[in-house]
Design a protein around this motif. Structure first.
Motif, PDB file in Angstrom:
ATOM      1  N   LEU A 127      -2.856   1.205  10.260  1.00 22.34           N
ATOM      2  CA  LEU A 127      -1.743   0.890   9.493  1.00 22.34           C
ATOM      3  C   LEU A 127      -0.801  -0.227  10.292  1.00 22.34           C
ATOM      4  O   LEU A 127      -0.313  -1.098   9.809  1.00 22.34           O
ATOM      5  N   ARG A 128      -0.811   0.085  11.629  1.00 24.08           N
ATOM      6  CA  ARG A 128       0.022  -0.894  12.301  1.00 24.08           C
ATOM      7  C   ARG A 128      -0.695  -2.448  12.240  1.00 24.08           C
ATOM      8  O   ARG A 128       0.063  -3.479  12.255  1.00 24.08           O
ATOM      9  N   ARG A 129      -1.863  -2.444  12.357  1.00 21.92           N
ATOM     10  CA  ARG A 129      -2.729  -3.557  12.454  1.00 21.92           C
ATOM     11  C   ARG A 129      -2.515  -4.306  10.994  1.00 21.92           C
ATOM     12  O   ARG A 129      -2.199  -5.278  10.963  1.00 21.92           O
ATOM     13  N   LEU A 130      -2.733  -3.779   9.843  1.00 21.76           N
ATOM     14  CA  LEU A 130      -2.428  -4.419   8.438  1.00 21.76           C
ATOM     15  C   LEU A 130      -1.011  -4.777   8.213  1.00 21.76           C
ATOM     16  O   LEU A 130      -0.792  -5.869   7.809  1.00 21.76           O
ATOM     17  N   ASN A 131      -0.289  -3.715   8.682  1.00 20.34           N
ATOM     18  CA  ASN A 131       1.421  -4.507   8.714  1.00 20.34           C
ATOM     19  C   ASN A 131       1.727  -5.612   9.505  1.00 20.34           C
ATOM     20  O   ASN A 131       2.323  -6.459   9.030  1.00 20.34           O
ATOM     21  N   ARG A 132       1.471  -5.554  10.855  1.00 22.89           N
ATOM     22  CA  ARG A 132       1.835  -6.220  11.649  1.00 22.89           C
ATOM     23  C   ARG A 132       1.088  -7.518  11.802  1.00 22.89           C
ATOM     24  O   ARG A 132       1.795  -8.808  11.963  1.00 22.89           O
ATOM     25  N   GLU A 133      -0.209  -7.431  11.645  1.00 21.22           N
ATOM     26  CA  GLU A 133      -1.130  -8.645  11.788  1.00 21.22           C
ATOM     27  C   GLU A 133      -1.204  -9.371  10.488  1.00 21.22           C
ATOM     28  O   GLU A 133      -1.243 -10.925  10.480  1.00 21.22           O
ATOM     29  N   LEU A 134      -1.285  -8.671   9.529  1.00 21.64           N
ATOM     30  CA  LEU A 134      -1.703  -9.300   8.064  1.00 21.64           C
ATOM     31  C   LEU A 134      -0.477  -8.807   7.200  1.00 21.64           C
ATOM     32  O   LEU A 134      -0.578  -9.740   6.042  1.00 21.64           O
ATOM     33  N   GLY A 135       0.730  -8.558   7.827  1.00 21.85           N
ATOM     34  CA  GLY A 135       1.812  -8.541   6.853  1.00 21.85           C
ATOM     35  C   GLY A 135       1.871  -7.582   5.538  1.00 21.85           C
ATOM     36  O   GLY A 135       2.770  -8.074   4.715  1.00 21.85           O
ATOM     37  N   LEU A 136       1.017  -6.818   5.830  1.00 16.81           N
ATOM     38  CA  LEU A 136       0.898  -5.911   4.451  1.00 16.81           C
ATOM     39  C   LEU A 136       1.960  -4.912   4.432  1.00 16.81           C
ATOM     40  O   LEU A 136       2.291  -4.107   5.365  1.00 16.81           O
ATOM     41  N   GLY A 137       2.816  -4.869   3.327  1.00 23.75           N
ATOM     42  CA  GLY A 137       3.905  -3.866   3.058  1.00 23.75           C
ATOM     43  C   GLY A 137       3.408  -2.462   2.743  1.00 23.75           C
ATOM     44  O   GLY A 137       2.242  -2.195   2.192  1.00 23.75           O
TER      45      GLY A 137
ATOM     46  N   LEU B 184       0.952  -1.170  -0.060  1.00 20.37           N
ATOM     47  CA  LEU B 184      -0.149   0.061  -0.211  1.00 20.37           C
ATOM     48  C   LEU B 184       0.851   1.330   0.076  1.00 20.37           C
ATOM     49  O   LEU B 184       1.748   1.419   0.736  1.00 20.37           O
ATOM     50  N   LEU B 185       0.677   2.084  -0.969  1.00 24.80           N
ATOM     51  CA  LEU B 185       1.423   3.480  -1.068  1.00 24.80           C
ATOM     52  C   LEU B 185       0.394   4.378  -0.451  1.00 24.80           C
ATOM     53  O   LEU B 185      -0.734   4.739  -1.142  1.00 24.80           O
ATOM     54  N   LEU B 186       0.761   5.288   0.322  1.00 26.87           N
ATOM     55  CA  LEU B 186      -0.043   6.392   1.091  1.00 26.87           C
ATOM     56  C   LEU B 186       0.871   7.859   0.878  1.00 26.87           C
ATOM     57  O   LEU B 186       1.950   7.737   1.566  1.00 26.87           O
ATOM     58  N   ASP B 187       0.289   8.757   0.495  1.00 32.58           N
ATOM     59  CA  ASP B 187       0.796   9.958   0.422  1.00 32.58           C
ATOM     60  C   ASP B 187       0.260  10.928   1.318  1.00 32.58           C
ATOM     61  O   ASP B 187      -1.025  11.475   1.105  1.00 32.58           O
ATOM     62  N   GLU B 188       1.138  11.288   2.264  1.00 29.51           N
ATOM     63  CA  GLU B 188       0.533  12.222   3.519  1.00 29.51           C
ATOM     64  C   GLU B 188      -0.934  11.566   3.942  1.00 29.51           C
ATOM     65  O   GLU B 188      -1.817  12.871   3.658  1.00 29.51           O
ATOM     66  N   PRO B 189      -1.189  10.679   4.459  1.00 32.73           N
ATOM     67  CA  PRO B 189      -2.633  10.452   4.852  1.00 32.73           C
ATOM     68  C   PRO B 189      -3.044  11.088   6.062  1.00 32.73           C
ATOM     69  O   PRO B 189      -4.261  11.421   6.418  1.00 32.73           O
ATOM     70  N   THR B 190      -2.235  11.923   6.867  1.00 35.60           N
ATOM     71  CA  THR B 190      -2.562  12.604   7.858  1.00 35.60           C
ATOM     72  C   THR B 190      -2.757  13.984   7.771  1.00 35.60           C
ATOM     73  O   THR B 190      -3.072  14.826   8.617  1.00 35.60           O
ATOM     74  N   GLU B 191      -2.475  14.588   6.414  1.00 39.12           N
ATOM     75  CA  GLU B 191      -2.528  16.118   6.023  1.00 39.12           C
ATOM     76  C   GLU B 191      -4.112  16.550   6.318  1.00 39.12           C
ATOM     77  O   GLU B 191      -4.914  15.929   5.833  1.00 39.12           O
ATOM     78  N   GLY B 192      -3.858  17.644   6.933  1.00 35.40           N
ATOM     79  CA  GLY B 192      -5.213  18.049   7.480  1.00 35.40           C
ATOM     80  C   GLY B 192      -6.333  17.254   8.146  1.00 35.40           C
ATOM     81  O   GLY B 192      -7.551  17.682   7.907  1.00 35.40           O
ATOM     82  N   ILE B 193      -5.799  16.249   9.047  1.00 34.16           N
ATOM     83  CA  ILE B 193      -6.792  15.334   9.485  1.00 34.16           C
ATOM     84  C   ILE B 193      -6.599  15.780  11.018  1.00 34.16           C
ATOM     85  O   ILE B 193      -5.830  15.969  11.442  1.00 34.16           O
TER      86      ILE B 193
END
Length: 231
Positions: free
Chosen positions: A175-185, A154-163
């Motif tokens: 993001l941590r869940r997707l990465n650490r539990e499901l192994g998503l890069g 997954l490519l994310l370009d500044e997902p926290t901008e203005g949030i």
């Protein structure tokens, strides 16, 4: 999983990406850092095939994709959440999510339950138009839409901008869940250092279109911050 070697890209006579070398291992979360205008968004768009590159190679999952169309890259398993989200404001949340189903490799034609599990607000508001959502909700919709494709990275370009801060926290948890539990890069462009330190395994710093420093996130010291990131 993703290997970029000697990538060069120009806008007119301006050398935007300058011999960029960057890699993302399977199940790794890398944060791409740098001041505004150094080429981070251009690199993300180059990975997705949305801008032409002059030279260099992009390999994904062992396949050369440098000249592939954007649609081919998405179908191969690269999800992309652009800066500014780019949802369809006149379509409902559900319709925005369903549009992404066309790119799935397995032919699934219903929204995976996991999307609503990750972002319960999307289930609550699935019949509301995308343009009626708050900025944070639109960002969650944009991420959910990318995840509908069942990407390998997954490519994310500044997902926290203005949030708002509470949504930033929720996005970090997802993001941590997707990465650490499901192994998503994940390859993440981010300006907020606390958020980057919170979620990323490794950093890469870009300056004038070139990767100047890389390392474990714990090795991002004050010297590097002052040299490449402070305004």
């Amino acid at each position: 999983m993703l290997d970029i070697t000697g990538l060069n890209q120009y806008y007119g006579g301006s050398h935007i990406l300058n011999h960029v070398n960057l890699s993302l291992a399977e199940g790794e979360l890398v944060c791409l850092l740098g001041r505004n205008g150094v080429g981070k968004t251009t690199l993300m768009r180059a990975i997705m095939g949305m801008v032409n590159v002059r030279s260099g190679d992009i390999q994904f999952d062992g396949t050369q994709i440098t000249r592939q169309a954007t649609e081919q890259r998405a179908r191969a398993g690269i999800g992309y959440v652009p800066q500014g989200r780019e949802i369809f404001p006149l379509l409902t949340v559900e319709e925005n999510l369903k549009l992404a189903l066309a790119g799935r490799r397995d032919g699934l034609r219903k929204i995976p339950a996991q999307i609503y599990d990750l972002f319960p607000v999307l289930l609550e508001m699935k019949h509301r138009r995308g343009g009626d959502l708050s900025g944070g909700q639109q960002q969650q919709l944009a991420i959910g839409r990318a995840l509908v494709l069942d990407p390998k990275i997954l490519l994310l370009d500044e997902p926290t901008e203005g949030i708002q801060p509470n949504i930033v926290h929720e996005i970090g948890q997802v993001l941590r869940r997707l990465n650490r539990e499901l192994g998503l890069g994940v390859l993440l462009v981010e300006q907020k250092l606390p958020f980057a330190r919170q979620v990323a395994d490794r950093f890469a710093i870009m300056e004038r279109g070139h990767i100047q420093a890389t390392g474990a996130m714990g090795d991002l010291n004050e010297e590097l911050v002052q040299k490449y990131l402070t305004v």
